[in-house]
Write an enzyme that holds these catalytic residues in place. Structure first.
Site, PDB file in Angstrom:
ATOM      1  N   SER A 107     -14.175   0.618   4.488  1.00  0.00           N
ATOM      2  CA  SER A 107     -12.981  -0.247   4.397  1.00  0.00           C
ATOM      3  C   SER A 107     -12.190  -0.231   5.695  1.00  0.00           C
ATOM      4  O   SER A 107     -11.565  -1.225   6.065  1.00  0.00           O
ATOM      5  CB  SER A 107     -12.107   0.133   3.207  1.00  0.00           C
ATOM      6  N   LYS A 111       1.014   4.263  -2.873  1.00  0.00           N
ATOM      7  CA  LYS A 111       0.625   5.657  -2.635  1.00  0.00           C
ATOM      8  C   LYS A 111       1.811   6.608  -2.858  1.00  0.00           C
ATOM      9  O   LYS A 111       1.607   7.764  -3.252  1.00  0.00           O
ATOM     10  CB  LYS A 111       0.010   5.813  -1.244  1.00  0.00           C
ATOM     11  N   TYR A 163       0.840  -1.215   0.000  1.00  0.00           N
ATOM     12  CA  TYR A 163       0.000   0.000   0.000  1.00  0.00           C
ATOM     13  C   TYR A 163       0.869   1.257   0.000  1.00  0.00           C
ATOM     14  O   TYR A 163       0.647   2.186  -0.787  1.00  0.00           O
ATOM     15  CB  TYR A 163      -0.906  -0.026   1.240  1.00  0.00           C
TER      16      TYR A 163
HETATM   17  P1  NAD Z   1     -13.416   2.329   0.673  1.00  0.00           P
HETATM   18  O1  NAD Z   1     -12.130   1.577   0.615  1.00  0.00           O
HETATM   19  O2  NAD Z   1     -14.319   2.093   1.830  1.00  0.00           O
HETATM   20  O3  NAD Z   1     -14.228   2.106  -0.678  1.00  0.00           O
HETATM   21  C1  NAD Z   1     -13.545   1.950  -1.872  1.00  0.00           C
HETATM   22  C2  NAD Z   1     -14.509   2.035  -3.027  1.00  0.00           C
HETATM   23  O4  NAD Z   1     -13.748   1.753  -4.211  1.00  0.00           O
HETATM   24  C3  NAD Z   1     -15.642   1.014  -2.971  1.00  0.00           C
HETATM   25  O5  NAD Z   1     -16.883   1.656  -3.193  1.00  0.00           O
HETATM   26  C4  NAD Z   1     -15.309   0.054  -4.109  1.00  0.00           C
HETATM   27  O6  NAD Z   1     -16.448  -0.525  -4.730  1.00  0.00           O
HETATM   28  C5  NAD Z   1     -14.544   0.972  -5.066  1.00  0.00           C
HETATM   29  N1  NAD Z   1     -13.707   0.230  -6.008  1.00  0.00           N
HETATM   30  C6  NAD Z   1     -12.957  -0.864  -5.757  1.00  0.00           C
HETATM   31  N2  NAD Z   1     -12.383  -1.302  -6.888  1.00  0.00           N
HETATM   32  C7  NAD Z   1     -12.753  -0.435  -7.864  1.00  0.00           C
HETATM   33  C8  NAD Z   1     -12.491  -0.362  -9.266  1.00  0.00           C
HETATM   34  N3  NAD Z   1     -11.718  -1.263  -9.870  1.00  0.00           N
HETATM   35  N4  NAD Z   1     -13.043   0.652  -9.974  1.00  0.00           N
HETATM   36  C9  NAD Z   1     -13.844   1.569  -9.370  1.00  0.00           C
HETATM   37  N5  NAD Z   1     -14.131   1.545  -8.051  1.00  0.00           N
HETATM   38  C10 NAD Z   1     -13.594   0.551  -7.316  1.00  0.00           C
HETATM   39  O7  NAD Z   1     -13.116   3.882   0.536  1.00  0.00           O
HETATM   40  P2  NAD Z   1     -12.155   4.828   1.385  1.00  0.00           P
HETATM   41  O8  NAD Z   1     -11.658   4.158   2.614  1.00  0.00           O
HETATM   42  O9  NAD Z   1     -12.863   6.123   1.454  1.00  0.00           O
HETATM   43  O10 NAD Z   1     -10.881   4.992   0.438  1.00  0.00           O
HETATM   44  C11 NAD Z   1     -10.928   5.779  -0.722  1.00  0.00           C
HETATM   45  C12 NAD Z   1      -9.513   6.169  -1.088  1.00  0.00           C
HETATM   46  O11 NAD Z   1      -8.898   6.879  -0.009  1.00  0.00           O
HETATM   47  C13 NAD Z   1      -8.597   4.988  -1.400  1.00  0.00           C
HETATM   48  O12 NAD Z   1      -7.744   5.337  -2.479  1.00  0.00           O
HETATM   49  C14 NAD Z   1      -7.807   4.826  -0.117  1.00  0.00           C
HETATM   50  O13 NAD Z   1      -6.552   4.226  -0.339  1.00  0.00           O
HETATM   51  C15 NAD Z   1      -7.656   6.277   0.293  1.00  0.00           C
HETATM   52  N6  NAD Z   1      -7.370   6.464   1.720  1.00  0.00           N
HETATM   53  C16 NAD Z   1      -8.241   5.964   2.654  1.00  0.00           C
HETATM   54  C17 NAD Z   1      -7.934   6.142   4.006  1.00  0.00           C
HETATM   55  C18 NAD Z   1      -8.825   5.594   5.090  1.00  0.00           C
HETATM   56  O14 NAD Z   1      -8.380   5.535   6.264  1.00  0.00           O
HETATM   57  N7  NAD Z   1     -10.048   5.206   4.784  1.00  0.00           N
HETATM   58  C19 NAD Z   1      -6.759   6.831   4.383  1.00  0.00           C
HETATM   59  C20 NAD Z   1      -5.918   7.333   3.395  1.00  0.00           C
HETATM   60  C21 NAD Z   1      -6.235   7.146   2.067  1.00  0.00           C
END
Ligand code: NAD
Length: 246
Positions: A185, A152, A148
């Protein structure tokens, strides 16, 4: 007062839940016309009938799916590449499948999305692209996140490279780097830990502010970067982390 994104169109990936969903809603609340996309069309349908939002299926790892999307959206003013996956594990216990899946979804998807959307955005006079990175990148080593963290860091590298290449075309490209955010997630990671209470406490303890962030807090930053209010910034990583990196 018109909304901060009035008159603009936006494409948001991974908009069915979490940060993508909150951002699609925030963009629409600021009067953008939003194309909210995801592979999970069932969850995405909760956004149907939201003023200013059109939902569409799009798999960001599939160039055909992206071509079909762009045929409908045309050139947006705003592109928010939010899709990503958190693979758990050190370099020794992550599998080759984890590695390939993570790079395909978190990094190669940008290759497809940016190649599809940048030419029409240039023809349209430019726009703002926001890529979803993470504090877990070159910014901070986080335990058990080898693949991961690598993906990133790559997202941030791509952000800088593309920002430089298309600066004179009126395209700005920025990245958002959050610490822990309360999303479905995150809940899955907490459940998968085997000791939900301890895992939640550990996630909270990582941020000196003593809490995790909300998707809406990240969406506020995305609105700023999407809007003309941020017209003097490009190629930057915008950290939003409850002081985790402080
Ligand atoms: P999440 O992980 O809960 O949801 C991810 C969404 O992506 C889902 O709706 C899923 O259906 C969709 N998805 C998966 N594969 C896909 C594909 N091939 N095409 C299109 N959509 C697809 O969402 P989140 O936790 O809000 O994370 C969103 C982003 O933020 C991610 O890039 C994650 O790495 C980043 N992020 C999250 C956090 C955190 O703590 N939640 C922290 C830093 C960064």
């Amino acid at each position: 007062m018109p909304g901060r994104l009035a008159g603009k169109t936006a494409v948001v990936t991974a908009a069915a839940q979490g940060i993508g969903e909150a951002t699609a809603r925030a963009f629409a609340a600021e009067e953008a016309q939003v194309w909210a996309t995801d592979i999970n069309t069932k969850k995405l349908s909760t956004l149907d009938n939201t003023h200013g939002i059109i939902t569409r299926s799009c798999d960001v790892t599939d160039p055909k799916s992206i071509t079909a999307l762009i045929a409908e959206t045309g050139a947006p003013d705003i592109l928010f590449n939010c899709a990503g996956y958190v693979a758990i594990g050190t370099i020794l216990d992550s599998t080759e499948e984890d590695w390939d899946f993570s790079f395909n979804l978190n990094v190669k998807s940008l290759f497809w999305m940016l190649r599809a959307y940048i030419p029409p955005m240039i023809a349209n006079g430019g726009g703002s692209i926001v890529n979803m990175a993470s504090l877990s990148s070159h910014l901070l080593g986080v335990p058990d996140r080898a693949a991961y963290t690598a993906t990133k860091a790559a997202v941030i590298g791509i952000t800088k490279s593309v920002a430089k290449d298309y600066l004179s075309d009126g395209i700005r490209v920025n990245a958002i780097a959050p610490a822990t955010v309360e999303t479905p997630s995150l809940e899955e990671r907490i459940k998968a830990s085997g000791n939900a209470e301890a895992a939640r406490a550990a996630f909270i303890a990582r941020q000196p502010m003593g809490r995790v962030g909300t998707p809406e807090e990240i969406a506020h930053l995305a609105v700023y970067l999407a809007s003309d209010e941020s017209s003097y910034t490009t190629g930057q990583v915008h950290v939003i982390d409850g002081a985790m990196s402080l």
